[in-house]
Design a protein around this motif. Structure first.
Motif, PDB file in Angstrom:
ATOM      1  N   SER A 185       0.544  -1.227   0.050  1.00  0.00           N
ATOM      2  CA  SER A 185      -0.212  -0.068   0.087  1.00  0.00           C
ATOM      3  C   SER A 185       0.602   0.889  -0.390  1.00  0.00           C
ATOM      4  N   GLU A 186       2.506   1.177   0.259  1.00  0.00           N
ATOM      5  CA  GLU A 186       3.469   1.928  -0.377  1.00  0.00           C
ATOM      6  C   GLU A 186       3.282   3.026  -1.265  1.00  0.00           C
ATOM      7  N   THR A 187       2.706   4.200  -1.706  1.00  0.00           N
ATOM      8  CA  THR A 187       2.907   4.919  -2.571  1.00  0.00           C
ATOM      9  C   THR A 187       4.368   4.257  -3.097  1.00  0.00           C
ATOM     10  N   ALA A 188       3.315   4.126  -4.847  1.00  0.00           N
ATOM     11  CA  ALA A 188       4.322   4.113  -5.557  1.00  0.00           C
ATOM     12  C   ALA A 188       3.404   3.507  -6.804  1.00  0.00           C
ATOM     13  N   ILE A 218      -0.046   5.411  -6.927  1.00  0.00           N
ATOM     14  CA  ILE A 218      -0.952   5.816  -6.171  1.00  0.00           C
ATOM     15  C   ILE A 218      -0.425   6.228  -4.552  1.00  0.00           C
ATOM     16  N   PHE A 219      -1.138   6.948  -3.789  1.00  0.00           N
ATOM     17  CA  PHE A 219      -1.157   7.532  -2.928  1.00  0.00           C
ATOM     18  C   PHE A 219      -2.117   7.244  -1.834  1.00  0.00           C
ATOM     19  N   LEU A 279      -3.179  14.358 -11.101  1.00  0.00           N
ATOM     20  CA  LEU A 279      -2.030  13.751 -11.894  1.00  0.00           C
ATOM     21  C   LEU A 279      -0.887  14.739 -11.162  1.00  0.00           C
ATOM     22  N   PHE A 280      -0.333  16.202 -11.995  1.00  0.00           N
ATOM     23  CA  PHE A 280       0.847  16.417 -11.418  1.00  0.00           C
ATOM     24  C   PHE A 280       0.623  16.779 -10.568  1.00  0.00           C
ATOM     25  N   LYS A 311       4.353  14.039  -5.655  1.00  0.00           N
ATOM     26  CA  LYS A 311       3.695  13.978  -4.255  1.00  0.00           C
ATOM     27  C   LYS A 311       5.405  14.751  -2.802  1.00  0.00           C
ATOM     28  N   LYS A 312       4.376  14.960  -2.281  1.00  0.00           N
ATOM     29  CA  LYS A 312       5.736  15.804  -0.485  1.00  0.00           C
ATOM     30  C   LYS A 312       6.304  16.772  -1.316  1.00  0.00           C
TER      31      LYS A 312
END
Length: 235
Positions: A127-130, A138-139, A169-170, A175-176
């Protein structure tokens, strides 16, 4: 018992593989053409799919690509006589996980199958952001599929406009990372807007109303004087 779908049009090859895999403890379903194979793959759950490339009705590359739109996790193994480097690369680029050239040793086929199934368990449970493949991001509980242009959060599909989708999407691709308004303007609108425009703030607000519906689970955050960032809610 692990379930395998074998899509192969040569009857003697089917008989050989099905008999051998059944003796190894696998449950094997068979399709003799690409269209039937695709339908079986979409209507049922398999632990692994074995595909020939040269198939009647629909070739294996097309079948593989269609499966990947709906299922990014099921391992797909191409088993074919087309063994050139170009064919191998083409197969992998269309979503296959491995490629075995005919003629082959059955012991090697079994080893490849067991390795792919073992590897897929870890991939599908993460379930890790990947980026699970080149199309899916996925986040947390948010999933964006850039092939089908679908957005799902907490198992609920979210309807976005074209611009809202590009903005999200951007964010998820970065992310982060704190993104300035100019960064967002350049990436989403693609032209030089007046820096004084509030179009970014307006669309971030639109997006929040659809994606951040629960106050304690917000993921789009404002960084005062700097811009916006996609990250987990601070509690």
């Amino acid at each position: 018992m692990k379930k395998i779908l074998l899509v192969e049009d040569e009857a003697h090859v089917v008989s050989f593989i099905k008999k051998g895999l059944s003796e190894e403890g696998f449950e094997v379903s068979v399709a003799f053409d690409g269209k039937t194979g695709l339908q079986l793959a979409l209507d049922n759950t398999f632990d692994l799919i074995i595909l020939d490339i040269m198939l009647p009705e629909m070739n294996g590359l097309e079948v593989c690509k269609a499966i990947r739109i709906e299922n990014q996790f099921v391992p797909i193994l191409f088993l074919t006589a087309l063994g050139t480097s170009e064919n191998i690369v083409l197969g992998l680029e269309n979503g296959a996980d491995d490629y075995l050239v005919k003629p082959f040793k059955f012991i090697e086929l079994v080893a490849r199958i067991k390795t792919l199934i073992r590897r897929s368990k870890g991939k599908s449970s993460s379930s890790e952001t990947a980026v699970n493949d080149k199309h899916t991001y996925i986040f947390g509980d948010l999933t964006v599929n850039d092939y089908t242009k679908t957005v799902i959060r907490a198992n609920e599909e979210i309807s976005l406009t074209s611009t809202e989708y590009k903005l999200l999407l951007f964010f998820i691709k970065n992310k982060k990372k704190v993104l300035s308004r100019q960064d967002i303007l350049d990436a989403v609108w693609g032209i030089d807007y007046d820096l004084g425009t509030n179009v970014v703030d307006v669309y971030v607000n639109y997006l929040r109303k659809k994606v951040d519906t629960k106050p304690d689970e917000k993921i789009i955050h404002t960084i005062i004087g700097m811009g916006y960032v996609l990250r987990e809610s601070e509690q």
